[in-house]
Design a protein around this motif. Structure first.
Motif, PDB file in Angstrom:
ATOM      1  N   SER A   1     -15.105  50.936   3.839  1.00  0.00           N
ATOM      2  CA  SER A   1     -14.019  51.217   2.677  1.00  0.00           C
ATOM      3  C   SER A   1     -15.160  51.945   0.848  1.00  0.00           C
ATOM      4  N   CYS A   2     -16.065  50.876   1.256  1.00  0.00           N
ATOM      5  CA  CYS A   2     -17.233  51.102   0.596  1.00  0.00           C
ATOM      6  C   CYS A   2     -17.451  52.801   0.336  1.00  0.00           C
ATOM      7  N   CYS A   3     -17.891  53.509   1.262  1.00  0.00           N
ATOM      8  CA  CYS A   3     -18.073  54.486   1.308  1.00  0.00           C
ATOM      9  C   CYS A   3     -17.556  55.826   1.530  1.00  0.00           C
ATOM     10  N   ASN A   4     -16.128  55.372   2.318  1.00  0.00           N
ATOM     11  CA  ASN A   4     -15.414  56.491   1.601  1.00  0.00           C
ATOM     12  C   ASN A   4     -14.775  56.230   0.104  1.00  0.00           C
ATOM     13  N   TYR A   5     -14.327  54.962  -0.464  1.00  0.00           N
ATOM     14  CA  TYR A   5     -14.393  55.140  -1.989  1.00  0.00           C
ATOM     15  C   TYR A   5     -15.598  56.112  -2.455  1.00  0.00           C
ATOM     16  N   PHE A   6     -16.578  55.397  -2.055  1.00  0.00           N
ATOM     17  CA  PHE A   6     -17.576  56.509  -2.377  1.00  0.00           C
ATOM     18  C   PHE A   6     -18.223  58.636  -2.110  1.00  0.00           C
ATOM     19  N   GLY A   7     -17.812  57.996  -1.324  1.00  0.00           N
ATOM     20  CA  GLY A   7     -17.343  60.150  -0.845  1.00  0.00           C
ATOM     21  C   GLY A   7     -16.690  60.438  -1.363  1.00  0.00           C
ATOM     22  N   GLY A   8     -14.998  59.601  -1.935  1.00  0.00           N
ATOM     23  CA  GLY A   8     -13.717  60.448  -2.130  1.00  0.00           C
ATOM     24  C   GLY A   8     -15.332  60.652  -4.103  1.00  0.00           C
ATOM     25  N   CYS A   9     -15.221  59.952  -4.244  1.00  0.00           N
ATOM     26  CA  CYS A   9     -16.591  60.347  -5.965  1.00  0.00           C
ATOM     27  C   CYS A   9     -17.312  61.814  -5.746  1.00  0.00           C
ATOM     28  N   ILE A  10     -17.917  61.777  -4.078  1.00  0.00           N
ATOM     29  CA  ILE A  10     -18.444  63.360  -4.500  1.00  0.00           C
ATOM     30  C   ILE A  10     -17.342  64.484  -4.339  1.00  0.00           C
ATOM     31  N   ASP A  11     -16.422  64.012  -3.235  1.00  0.00           N
ATOM     32  CA  ASP A  11     -15.787  64.756  -3.609  1.00  0.00           C
ATOM     33  C   ASP A  11     -15.122  65.690  -4.915  1.00  0.00           C
ATOM     34  N   PHE A  12     -14.302  64.371  -5.756  1.00  0.00           N
ATOM     35  CA  PHE A  12     -13.602  65.054  -7.300  1.00  0.00           C
ATOM     36  C   PHE A  12     -14.763  65.505  -8.089  1.00  0.00           C
ATOM     37  N   CYS A  13     -15.972  65.358  -7.334  1.00  0.00           N
ATOM     38  CA  CYS A  13     -17.324  66.145  -8.774  1.00  0.00           C
ATOM     39  C   CYS A  13     -17.188  67.776  -8.003  1.00  0.00           C
ATOM     40  N   PHE A  14     -17.086  67.677  -6.542  1.00  0.00           N
ATOM     41  CA  PHE A  14     -16.891  69.063  -5.751  1.00  0.00           C
ATOM     42  C   PHE A  14     -15.838  69.735  -6.135  1.00  0.00           C
ATOM     43  N   ILE A  15     -14.172  69.292  -6.719  1.00  0.00           N
ATOM     44  CA  ILE A  15     -13.439  69.730  -7.003  1.00  0.00           C
ATOM     45  C   ILE A  15     -13.831  70.314  -8.752  1.00  0.00           C
TER      46      ILE A  15
ATOM     47  N   VAL B   1      -8.607  73.174  -3.045  1.00  0.00           N
ATOM     48  CA  VAL B   1      -7.694  72.465  -2.223  1.00  0.00           C
ATOM     49  C   VAL B   1      -8.110  72.175  -0.922  1.00  0.00           C
ATOM     50  N   LEU B   2      -9.357  72.056  -0.673  1.00  0.00           N
ATOM     51  CA  LEU B   2     -10.518  71.510   0.665  1.00  0.00           C
ATOM     52  C   LEU B   2     -11.005  70.187   0.209  1.00  0.00           C
ATOM     53  N   ARG B   3     -11.506  69.861  -0.616  1.00  0.00           N
ATOM     54  CA  ARG B   3     -11.677  68.493  -1.386  1.00  0.00           C
ATOM     55  C   ARG B   3     -11.253  67.676  -1.753  1.00  0.00           C
ATOM     56  N   CYS B   4      -9.720  68.779  -2.178  1.00  0.00           N
ATOM     57  CA  CYS B   4      -8.554  67.525  -2.642  1.00  0.00           C
ATOM     58  C   CYS B   4      -8.051  66.254  -1.201  1.00  0.00           C
ATOM     59  N   CYS B   5      -7.808  66.980  -0.130  1.00  0.00           N
ATOM     60  CA  CYS B   5      -7.762  66.654   0.810  1.00  0.00           C
ATOM     61  C   CYS B   5      -8.692  65.904   1.685  1.00  0.00           C
ATOM     62  N   ASP B   6      -9.490  66.260   1.603  1.00  0.00           N
ATOM     63  CA  ASP B   6     -11.180  65.019   1.560  1.00  0.00           C
ATOM     64  C   ASP B   6     -10.789  64.130   0.694  1.00  0.00           C
ATOM     65  N   THR B   7      -9.983  63.914  -0.968  1.00  0.00           N
ATOM     66  CA  THR B   7     -10.236  62.891  -1.386  1.00  0.00           C
ATOM     67  C   THR B   7     -10.074  61.816  -1.198  1.00  0.00           C
ATOM     68  N   CYS B   8      -7.717  62.512  -0.665  1.00  0.00           N
ATOM     69  CA  CYS B   8      -7.320  61.812  -0.550  1.00  0.00           C
ATOM     70  C   CYS B   8      -7.595  61.468   0.693  1.00  0.00           C
ATOM     71  N   MET B   9      -7.873  61.560   1.667  1.00  0.00           N
ATOM     72  CA  MET B   9      -8.576  60.842   2.701  1.00  0.00           C
ATOM     73  C   MET B   9      -9.597  60.115   2.238  1.00  0.00           C
ATOM     74  N   HIS B  10      -9.959  59.606   1.834  1.00  0.00           N
ATOM     75  CA  HIS B  10     -11.608  59.431   1.895  1.00  0.00           C
ATOM     76  C   HIS B  10     -11.047  57.826   1.043  1.00  0.00           C
ATOM     77  N   CYS B  11      -9.519  58.008   0.118  1.00  0.00           N
ATOM     78  CA  CYS B  11      -9.038  57.309  -0.424  1.00  0.00           C
ATOM     79  C   CYS B  11      -8.653  56.442   0.436  1.00  0.00           C
ATOM     80  N   ALA B  12      -7.869  56.954   0.952  1.00  0.00           N
ATOM     81  CA  ALA B  12      -6.422  56.272   1.496  1.00  0.00           C
ATOM     82  C   ALA B  12      -7.998  55.476   2.679  1.00  0.00           C
TER      83      ALA B  12
END
Length: 213
Positions: free
Chosen positions: A63-77, A175-186
């Motif tokens: 869970s923590c790794c995915n939330y961290f990945g979501g933060c990184i994806d948000f920066c890429f957005i 767009v791709l990073r938005c999808c990644d962010t949603c998946m990581h957060c979910a």
């Protein structure tokens, strides 16, 4: 979601390997792609193993790794948006100076000179990079084609096309990073919820089609 993430990681890594394989003397970067892929697969494997063994620790790590990945994806957005804005600005500036769409109000001689100077700087950098290449790399190089694109006659068209490419890349990345962010957060949310349920009741029945399967 773990299985989906693993498949996406493998697809992305295969695409990178195909691209890197076309570049000569690029074994170290290809090894880096493989290493990054193996490291990235640890996270979905952690979620799958945690769900299978009813291990809240592994699920919380997942869970923590995915939330961290979501933060990184948000920066890429944000980076993608900046690239798109930069590409849009370049396209507009160059478009106003093309002979077909000449806009004297938006493109004076100073503006046109700045665009031509951009091509000159790129040409200087390109010539320096060619000089540093080995003979085998120079044989695969399209030096004449690049010189033609950066010539004074085609400079503005090249800058406009480059701006359109940057605009497209920026939109695609966002767009791709938005999808990644949603998946990581979910994945992070459902992994955390599953870990919480197991901590409250270690013997609770887990549906086999849950998020970490």
């Amino acid at each position: 979601l773990s299985g989906t993430a693993a498949v996406l990681i493998l697809i992305e890594s295969i695409i990178q390997l195909v691209v890197e394989s076309r570049i000569p003397d690029n074994k170290w970067r290809m090894a880096g792609v493989v290493g990054t892929c193996l490291f990235a697969l640890i996270v979905p494997c952690c979620g799958w193993q945690g769900a299978r063994d009813r291990n809240p620790g592994l699920l919380n790590c997942f869970s923590c790794c995915n939330y961290f990945g979501g933060c990184i994806d948000f920066c890429f957005i944000g980076i993608g948006v900046l690239i798109a804005m930069f590409g849009s600005a370049i396209t507009a500036a160059a478009g106003a100076c093309t002979p077909e769409q000449a806009d004297l109000a938006a493109c004076d001689e100073l503006q046109k000179e700045k665009l031509l100077q951009v091509c000159k700087e790129f040409l200087i950098s390109f010539n320096e990079s060619v000089m540093n290449m080995s003979l085998s790399e120079q044989q695969h190089n399209v030096t004449g084609y690049v010189h033609d694109l950066l010539s004074e006659e085609k400079c503005i068209d090249t800058v406009q096309y480059t701006g359109l490419v940057l605009l497209g890349v920026g939109i695609m990345v966002s767009v791709l990073r938005c999808c990644d962010t949603c998946m990581h957060c979910a994945s992070g949310y459902y992994g955390g919820q599953l870990a919480k349920m197991l901590m409250e009741d270690p013997h609770r029945e887990i549906y086999s089609g849950s998020d970490s399967d």
